[in-house]
Design a protein around this motif. Structure first.
Motif, PDB file in Angstrom:
ATOM      1  N   TRP A   1       1.517  -3.114  -8.518  1.00 23.38           N
ATOM      2  CA  TRP A   1       2.804  -3.807  -8.439  1.00 23.38           C
ATOM      3  C   TRP A   1       2.844  -4.926  -9.477  1.00 23.38           C
ATOM      4  O   TRP A   1       2.036  -5.850  -9.417  1.00 23.38           O
ATOM      5  CB  TRP A   1       3.008  -4.396  -7.042  1.00 23.38           C
ATOM      6  N   PRO A   2       3.771  -4.859 -10.438  1.00 23.90           N
ATOM      7  CA  PRO A   2       3.847  -5.914 -11.456  1.00 23.90           C
ATOM      8  C   PRO A   2       4.235  -7.263 -10.863  1.00 23.90           C
ATOM      9  O   PRO A   2       5.135  -7.355 -10.027  1.00 23.90           O
ATOM     10  CB  PRO A   2       4.938  -5.410 -12.414  1.00 23.90           C
TER      11      PRO A   2
ATOM     12  N   GLY B   1      -6.419  -9.289  -4.854  1.00 26.24           N
ATOM     13  CA  GLY B   1      -5.208  -9.155  -5.655  1.00 26.24           C
ATOM     14  C   GLY B   1      -5.163  -7.918  -6.520  1.00 26.24           C
ATOM     15  O   GLY B   1      -4.376  -7.846  -7.465  1.00 26.24           O
ATOM     16  N   SER B   2      -5.969  -6.914  -6.199  1.00 25.48           N
ATOM     17  CA  SER B   2      -6.080  -5.736  -7.058  1.00 25.48           C
ATOM     18  C   SER B   2      -4.838  -4.853  -7.047  1.00 25.48           C
ATOM     19  O   SER B   2      -4.693  -3.978  -7.908  1.00 25.48           O
ATOM     20  CB  SER B   2      -7.301  -4.903  -6.649  1.00 25.48           C
ATOM     21  N   LEU B   3      -3.941  -5.066  -6.091  1.00 20.55           N
ATOM     22  CA  LEU B   3      -2.703  -4.288  -6.075  1.00 20.55           C
ATOM     23  C   LEU B   3      -1.648  -4.861  -7.018  1.00 20.55           C
ATOM     24  O   LEU B   3      -0.607  -4.252  -7.230  1.00 20.55           O
ATOM     25  CB  LEU B   3      -2.133  -4.223  -4.655  1.00 20.55           C
TER      26      LEU B   3
ATOM     27  N   GLU C   1       9.304  -2.297  -8.216  1.00 20.94           N
ATOM     28  CA  GLU C   1       8.853  -0.927  -8.432  1.00 20.94           C
ATOM     29  C   GLU C   1       7.397  -0.903  -8.883  1.00 20.94           C
ATOM     30  O   GLU C   1       7.001  -1.670  -9.762  1.00 20.94           O
ATOM     31  CB  GLU C   1       9.730  -0.238  -9.477  1.00 20.94           C
ATOM     32  N   PRO C   2       6.591  -0.020  -8.297  1.00 17.83           N
ATOM     33  CA  PRO C   2       5.198   0.102  -8.743  1.00 17.83           C
ATOM     34  C   PRO C   2       5.128   0.805 -10.090  1.00 17.83           C
ATOM     35  O   PRO C   2       6.035   1.544 -10.468  1.00 17.83           O
ATOM     36  CB  PRO C   2       4.562   0.945  -7.638  1.00 17.83           C
TER      37      PRO C   2
ATOM     38  N   THR D   1       0.822  -1.212   0.000  1.00 16.62           N
ATOM     39  CA  THR D   1       0.000   0.000   0.000  1.00 16.62           C
ATOM     40  C   THR D   1       0.855   1.260   0.000  1.00 16.62           C
ATOM     41  O   THR D   1       0.329   2.366  -0.123  1.00 16.62           O
ATOM     42  CB  THR D   1      -0.940   0.026   1.217  1.00 16.62           C
ATOM     43  N   ILE D   2       2.153   1.100   0.158  1.00 12.38           N
ATOM     44  CA  ILE D   2       3.083   2.228   0.108  1.00 12.38           C
ATOM     45  C   ILE D   2       3.830   2.132  -1.214  1.00 12.38           C
ATOM     46  O   ILE D   2       4.655   1.247  -1.409  1.00 12.38           O
ATOM     47  CB  ILE D   2       4.064   2.199   1.294  1.00 12.38           C
ATOM     48  N   PHE D   3       3.544   3.033  -2.124  1.00  9.75           N
ATOM     49  CA  PHE D   3       4.025   2.890  -3.496  1.00  9.75           C
ATOM     50  C   PHE D   3       5.411   3.512  -3.683  1.00  9.75           C
ATOM     51  O   PHE D   3       5.595   4.456  -4.458  1.00  9.75           O
ATOM     52  CB  PHE D   3       3.009   3.485  -4.469  1.00  9.75           C
ATOM     53  N   THR D   4       6.360   2.972  -2.950  1.00  5.74           N
ATOM     54  CA  THR D   4       7.759   3.341  -3.134  1.00  5.74           C
ATOM     55  C   THR D   4       8.538   2.071  -3.441  1.00  5.74           C
ATOM     56  O   THR D   4       8.179   0.986  -2.967  1.00  5.74           O
ATOM     57  CB  THR D   4       8.337   4.013  -1.877  1.00  5.74           C
ATOM     58  N   PRO D   5       9.596   2.147  -4.246  1.00  5.93           N
ATOM     59  CA  PRO D   5      10.348   0.941  -4.608  1.00  5.93           C
ATOM     60  C   PRO D   5      10.874   0.200  -3.380  1.00  5.93           C
ATOM     61  O   PRO D   5      11.324   0.816  -2.413  1.00  5.93           O
ATOM     62  CB  PRO D   5      11.498   1.490  -5.461  1.00  5.93           C
TER      63      PRO D   5
END
Length: 231
Positions: free
Chosen positions: A157-158, A226-228, A128-129, A34-38
């Motif tokens: 997130w890939p 799994g939506s992230l 990486e997001p 939930t924190i979109f940092t690498p």
């Protein structure tokens, strides 16, 4: 958090084959989706030998595309299930013999890597997001609605669909990720030899990577659907 695995004497007589030790480090022991940092991973590779060795970089995925297979692995410490070859980085190479060539030269020297004895070679990588549209699941849901939903891009997130919430993963290196063929000496030394008309000898002797220190992290993801993850 680093976890030592081996403690071997790195001294070797000149007649032995080289070995390469790997130390893996992470900046945090929690990977919160939930924190979109690498989520950064450091890989230090150290050659143990009496001379440098040189090899073609693209032949060793761990050096420039470590999330492919063979490369890094991520093993669930609870059920021992390993995840490999599904990371966010997938590079494809389109080369011709005239450009890259079978041996180092002035025109292709950027495609080669030299490891020097007892000098760590650092590789930095990260999960990486990315800014992405709907996942396939979300596309199906949108098609079932009576009204058209606007296409909204969000951070995702890939290739994270196999990672489970509150599970701990240990980072490793898959078998087959080592150096398969190499040339003794540094790149500069090899280029000087070639200028003098000397052809260096390829060594077709595999060098496996020995993981001596690694890291473990816990995944945090509240998305039960799994939506992230993407796709």
């Amino acid at each position: 958090m680093a976890t030592p695995l081996l403690n071997k004497d790195s001294s070797q007589p000149p007649s032995t084959l080289p070995t390469i030790s790997v130390c893996i480090s992470i900046a945090s022991d929690t990977f919160d989706l939930t924190i979109f940092t690498p989520f950064k991973i450091g890989i230090a590779l150290t050659l143990h030998h009496h001379q440098p060795i040189t090899f073609r970089t693209r032949d060793i995925p761990l050096f420039d595309r470590p999330f492919t297979d063979p490369g890094l692995t991520f093993t669930n410490t609870r059920n021992r299930q390993a995840i490999a070859g599904i990371g966010p980085i997938c590079n494809f190479y389109f080369t011709t013999p005239g450009i890259e060539g079978p041996l180092p030269s002035e025109t292709n020297k950027d495609h080669w890597t030299t490891l020097f004895p007892e000098q760590p070679h650092n590789v930095d990588t990260a999960f990486e997001p990315v800014l992405a549209g709907r996942t396939p699941r979300e596309q199906v849901a949108a098609s079932m609605l009576r009204f058209q939903m606007p296409e909204i891009q969000t951070m995702k997130w890939p290739w994270m669909h196999q990672y489970e919430d509150r599970q701990v993963y240990r980072i490793g290196v898959s078998s087959g990720a080592g150096v398969k063929e190499w040339i003794g000496g540094s790149l500069d030394e090899i280029l000087e030899l070639r200028k003098g008309g000397v052809t260096p000898n390829y060594r077709h002797e595999k060098i496996e990577f020995e993981v001596r220190e690694t890291g473990e992290f816990e995944v945090r993801r509240p998305d039960r659907d799994g939506s992230l993850s993407w796709p």
